[in-house]
Design a protein around this motif. Structure first.
Motif, PDB file in Angstrom:
ATOM      1  N   ILE A  56       0.838  -1.205   0.000  1.00 34.70           N
ATOM      2  CA  ILE A  56       0.000   0.000   0.000  1.00 34.70           C
ATOM      3  C   ILE A  56       0.871   1.253   0.000  1.00 34.70           C
ATOM      4  N   GLY A  57       1.924   1.242   0.796  1.00 28.98           N
ATOM      5  CA  GLY A  57       2.839   2.384   0.827  1.00 28.98           C
ATOM      6  C   GLY A  57       3.524   2.605  -0.511  1.00 28.98           C
ATOM      7  N   SER A  58       3.941   1.523  -1.137  1.00 29.22           N
ATOM      8  CA  SER A  58       4.584   1.619  -2.446  1.00 29.22           C
ATOM      9  C   SER A  58       3.613   2.144  -3.498  1.00 29.22           C
ATOM     10  N   LEU A  59       2.398   1.623  -3.491  1.00 34.23           N
ATOM     11  CA  LEU A  59       1.382   2.084  -4.434  1.00 34.23           C
ATOM     12  C   LEU A  59       1.057   3.561  -4.218  1.00 34.23           C
ATOM     13  N   ALA A  60       0.969   3.972  -2.956  1.00 30.16           N
ATOM     14  CA  ALA A  60       0.695   5.382  -2.652  1.00 30.16           C
ATOM     15  C   ALA A  60       1.825   6.279  -3.162  1.00 30.16           C
ATOM     16  N   ALA A  61       3.064   5.821  -3.035  1.00 27.77           N
ATOM     17  CA  ALA A  61       4.198   6.603  -3.527  1.00 27.77           C
ATOM     18  C   ALA A  61       4.154   6.734  -5.047  1.00 27.77           C
ATOM     19  N   TRP A  62       3.844   5.640  -5.751  1.00 32.29           N
ATOM     20  CA  TRP A  62       3.763   5.686  -7.214  1.00 32.29           C
ATOM     21  C   TRP A  62       2.615   6.584  -7.679  1.00 32.29           C
ATOM     22  N   VAL A  63       1.479   6.505  -7.015  1.00 27.85           N
ATOM     23  CA  VAL A  63       0.340   7.355  -7.385  1.00 27.85           C
ATOM     24  C   VAL A  63       0.683   8.822  -7.151  1.00 27.85           C
ATOM     25  N   THR A  64       1.324   9.108  -6.028  1.00 27.89           N
ATOM     26  CA  THR A  64       1.731  10.484  -5.735  1.00 27.89           C
ATOM     27  C   THR A  64       2.700  10.995  -6.794  1.00 27.89           C
ATOM     28  N   ASP A  65       3.678  10.174  -7.166  1.00 27.46           N
ATOM     29  CA  ASP A  65       4.627  10.574  -8.204  1.00 27.46           C
ATOM     30  C   ASP A  65       3.926  10.803  -9.539  1.00 27.46           C
TER      31      ASP A  65
END
Length: 84
Positions: free
Chosen positions: A23-32
């Motif tokens: 979830i943290g990784s996905l949130a980082a990619w979406v933010t980027d």
């Protein structure tokens, strides 16, 4: 060394930790991707929805290959290649 590896692999038996990391990784990619989308709009480039993801992919590939000392220009080259 194998003992330390075994200790590190214990996290695989804890699905909650793996889920949180995902979830943290996905949130980082979406933010980027949102940041790239906003920058593209700010400079007047109205590209398709997948463009920010392509830019992120190209940037990550460009900086993963150690082509120049201190990675000078690799980030910028990746962005230019993706946007062409």
């Amino acid at each position: 060394m194998l003992g330390r590896l075994a200790v590190g692999l214990r996290v695989v038996n804890r699905p909650a930790v793996i889920l949180l990391a995902g979830i943290g990784s996905l949130a980082a990619w979406v933010t980027d991707a949102v940041e790239v989308r906003l920058v593209l709009y700010a400079v007047g480039l109205h590209l398709p929805t997948g463009a920010p993801l392509l830019v992120l992919l190209a940037l990550n590939v460009a900086i993963a290959v150690p082509a120049t000392p201190a990675q000078l220009g690799a980030f910028e080259l990746g962005a230019v290649v993706a946007l062409r």
